[in-house]
Design an enzyme around this catalytic site. Structure first.
Site, PDB file in Angstrom:
ATOM      1  N   ASP A 198      -4.474  -3.089   2.563  1.00 46.13           N
ATOM      2  CA  ASP A 198      -3.469  -3.735   3.414  1.00 46.13           C
ATOM      3  C   ASP A 198      -2.056  -3.347   2.963  1.00 46.13           C
ATOM      4  O   ASP A 198      -1.798  -3.182   1.771  1.00 46.13           O
ATOM      5  CB  ASP A 198      -3.658  -5.259   3.305  1.00 46.13           C
ATOM      6  N   GLU A 224      -3.405   1.012   5.221  1.00 45.02           N
ATOM      7  CA  GLU A 224      -2.638   0.646   6.406  1.00 45.02           C
ATOM      8  C   GLU A 224      -1.199   1.096   6.191  1.00 45.02           C
ATOM      9  O   GLU A 224      -0.502   0.553   5.337  1.00 45.02           O
ATOM     10  CB  GLU A 224      -2.675  -0.874   6.624  1.00 45.02           C
TER      11      GLU A 224
END
Ligand SMILES: *[C@@H]1O[C@H](CO)[C@@H](O)[C@H](O)[C@H]1NC(C)=O
Ligand SMILES: *[C@@H]1O[C@H](CO)[C@@H](O)[C@H](O)[C@H]1NC(C)=O
Ligand SMILES: *[C@@H]1O[C@H](CO)[C@@H](O)[C@H](O)[C@H]1NC(C)=O
Ligand SMILES: *[C@@H]1O[C@H](CO)[C@@H](O)[C@H](O)[C@H]1NC(C)=O
Ligand SMILES: *[C@@H]1O[C@H](CO)[C@@H](O)[C@H](O)[C@H]1NC(C)=O
Ligand SMILES: *[C@@H]1O[C@H](CO)[C@@H](O)[C@H](O)[C@H]1NC(C)=O
Ligand SMILES: *[C@@H]1O[C@H](CO)[C@@H](O)[C@H](O)[C@H]1NC(C)=O
Length: 539
Positions: free
Chosen positions: A223, A247
């Site tokens: 993330d 990400e």
């Protein structure tokens, strides 16, 4: 021959079933799950989940394990699940409760909302029993708090103020600020962990190695990867010893792809491609096919390996495709691109059910109201996975052969990857008197190809020319030489003996339908058959 090759491949897969490398992941197809929203335990209230309320609906690691057939029957070979670490457990915030799992408190503890350590191990074991991989989402950039002053750090993994950057709101476009200032806002702050601090690096690397080992995790989704100093990643992912996909929320190929390579991560989620797919296919939209061709060229030039990137149309942060594009053919064309182009296809749960929620939190619908039906999209995904898995299993190099764009027109794009030619259009459902053609490099001995989505034959003209016309509307077309389909179980070709295709009942009956119809009936009848099939499957 084929049989032996398959045996060898499955043997090599069995010995390496965890700690999977980038090379193993490029051959996979991923189904992304928000653990809280995928499936309910037996007896739970099926009508109680409203995404707008931003609270827990009741999905767990056990309910994922109990419903893996639905995923594996569609041909997926991996799942990606929400973060597994303990989250904020205080009163409800202005943005609801941490049902999504991204509001980390202590990374070293598990999130009891989703189950116990044994439950997570049982999920991992069951995936491996099925020859599937487990990817876990991890958040290291930040923790979650309701304050900016870090007055009480007792519930966190890092308990010393010096292990965090001090509060500042992010100044977008300023890299230092994007890495060191805090995501979130003053309602829910996301205190930024100081990933330059050697003690933090050492604690995080020890933790991730232990997590991967204990739960036999095959890969990590990272993330907020662009909010961490890049040199942190080789240390962290090196300790994990598995494929890491990050990400990097950035539409610019040059900016985003800096995070792929030996100095950063194995791969990133392909947001630049996502944006180009929206530009090319969404209806209404820019309908700009050149934007897609241009993006393919940029990725080729800037990616250290395009076959490792994650291709997607939806995730927990962007609106569902059906929310931005009203015509289902637009999703099917874009979806075919994400499977047949370079890269690892990722399907966000619910896409196969035609969900249409807007951005967060409305794109986090519960899956159960769909009754897990075999919709037209589910059936198409099954075929795409079946073809892709077959090409991977039956050849040594199809997956690493780079795609080539053969032609781009305002309404269409044609590209090849090895012997497969994919023809896509942005015209949507209404029939149109246009055609899209291209010169392929198929061998002169190839005179016919089959579109694996309809099982119709397409002739190959002189010089390898193929042509697709749209008098039946803007459907995606995937042309495969008949010789390459032998053993695939697709369009009347027998399934090779020894090929252990999961969900084969479905695949075999699919063939029956396709074979029967391709002789006598129109594509419309095929669509009708697909729709009728849709009503009959409730897993
Ligand atoms: C960029 O952000 C950093 C960290 O907040 C700050 O110290 C620096 O002054 C900013 N640079 C510019 C040009 O604004
Ligand atoms: C905090 O949340 C409230 C309620 O959702 C919202 O109206 C407000 O804009 C938020 N504040 C900030 C700084 O975003
Ligand atoms: C389409 O995309 C190309 C490549 O990105 C760009 O140069 C062109 O300006 C775009 N056309 C329109 C009409 O937006
Ligand atoms: C997009 O999402 C919003 C919120 O979920 C919803 O109100 C709207 O109807 C959706 N639009 C479409 C086209 O589905
Ligand atoms: C389709 O287009 C071609 C070329 O523009 C034209 O000759 C033909 O009459 C059209 N057919 C129909 C059914 O409109
Ligand atoms: C490909 O091989 C994998 C691993 O052995 C197997 O699970 C899968 O069913 C095979 N797929 C096809 C289409 O043969
Ligand atoms: C879904 O429906 C399609 C089309 O009827 C069929 O080929 C396929 O086998 C079905 N899938 C499952 C899992 O039943």
């Amino acid at each position: 021959m084929q049989f032996l090759l398959n045996l060898l491949l499955s043997a090599s897969l069995l010995t390496s079933v965890y700690a999977a490398s980038a090379d193993e992941w490029r051959k996979r197809s991923i189904y992304q799950i928000l653990t809280d929203r995928f499936a309910l335990p037996k007896g739970a209230d099926l009508n109680a989940c409203d995404p707008g309320k931003q609270t827990f609906c009741g999905g767990t690691w056990n309910t994922i394990r109990d419903n893996l057939d639905y995923i594996q029957n569609a041909g997926f070979t991996a799942i990606w699940i929400s973060p597994v670490s303990q989250n904020y457990e205080g009163p409800r915030t202005p943005y609801g409760d941490p049902y999504h799992g991204y509001w980390i408190a202590d990374a070293t503890k598990l999130n009891s909302r989703f189950g116990s350590a044994d439950d997570l191990k049982a999920l991992s074991d069951e995936l491996h029993r099925r020859d599937m991989f487990l990817m876990v989402d991890v958040v290291v950039n930040n923790v979650m708090s309701l304050e900016t002053d870090l007055s009480d750090l007792s519930t966190y993994m890092f308990k010393d103020k010096a292990q965090y950057h001090s509060y500042c709101p992010i100044q977008w476009g300023n890299t230092t600020s994007e890495q060191n200032c805090w995501l979130g806002d003053t309602n829910v702050t996301l205190p930024d962990v100081n990933t330059q601090d050697p003690g933090v690096v050492s604690a995080y690397t020890t933790w991730i190695k232990a997590l991967v080992d204990e739960f036999k995790i095959d890969g990590l989704r990272i993330d907020a990867a662009k909010h961490v100093n890049m040199d942190f990643w080789p240390q962290f992912c090196g300790a994990a010893g598995v494929y890491c996909i990050g990400e990097v929320f950035d539409a610019d190929a040059g900016q985003a792809l800096q995070y792929q390579g030996p100095k950063a991560l194995d791969a990133i989620l392909n947001y630049p491609l996502y944006n180009a797919l929206v530009d090319a296919f969404a209806i209404p939209g820019k309908q700009n096919m050149s934007a897609l061709t241009d993006m393919v060229a940029q990725i080729k030039a800037k990616s250290t390996d395009p076959t490792l990137l994650g291709n997607f149309l939806e995730d927990q942060d962007v609106p569902r495709w059906a929310n931005i594009s009203v015509d289902p053919q637009s999703m099917w064309n874009a979806m075919v691109f994400s499977f047949m182009a370079d890269g690892i296809p990722i399907v966000y749960y619910g896409q196969e059910q035609g969900f249409s929620g807007n951005a967060d939190p409305y794109n986090r619908e519960p899956l159960w109201p769909s009754n897990y039906q075999n919709t037209t999209s589910y059936a198409m995904i099954t075929k795409l996975n079946q073809l892709r898995n077959f090409m991977i299993n039956s050849t040594s190099d199809w997956i690493t052969t780079p795609m080539e764009v053969l032609n781009t027109t305002p309404q269409g794009i044609v590209f090849s990857k090895g012997d497969i030619t994919t023809v896509l259009t942005n015209i949507g459902s209404p029939p149109a008197n246009i055609s899209v053609s291209a010169k392929t490099s198929l061998a002169s001995s190839v005179s016919a190809t089959t579109d694996i989505l309809t099982c119709r034959q397409y002739a190959v003209g002189s010089g390898g020319t193929i042509e697709v016309e749209y008098s039946r509307g803007g459907v995606p077309v995937i042309l495969v030489p008949d010789s390459s389909l032998s053993g695939s179980g697709l369009c009347g070709h027998e399934l090779a003996t020894g090929t252990q295709a999961k969900g084969s009942q479905g695949i075999v009956s699919d063939n029956g339908v396709a074979r029967q119809l391709s002789r006598s009936a129109t594509p419309l009848a095929l669509v009708a058959a697909l729709l009728m099939g849709a009503a009959s499957l409730a897993l």
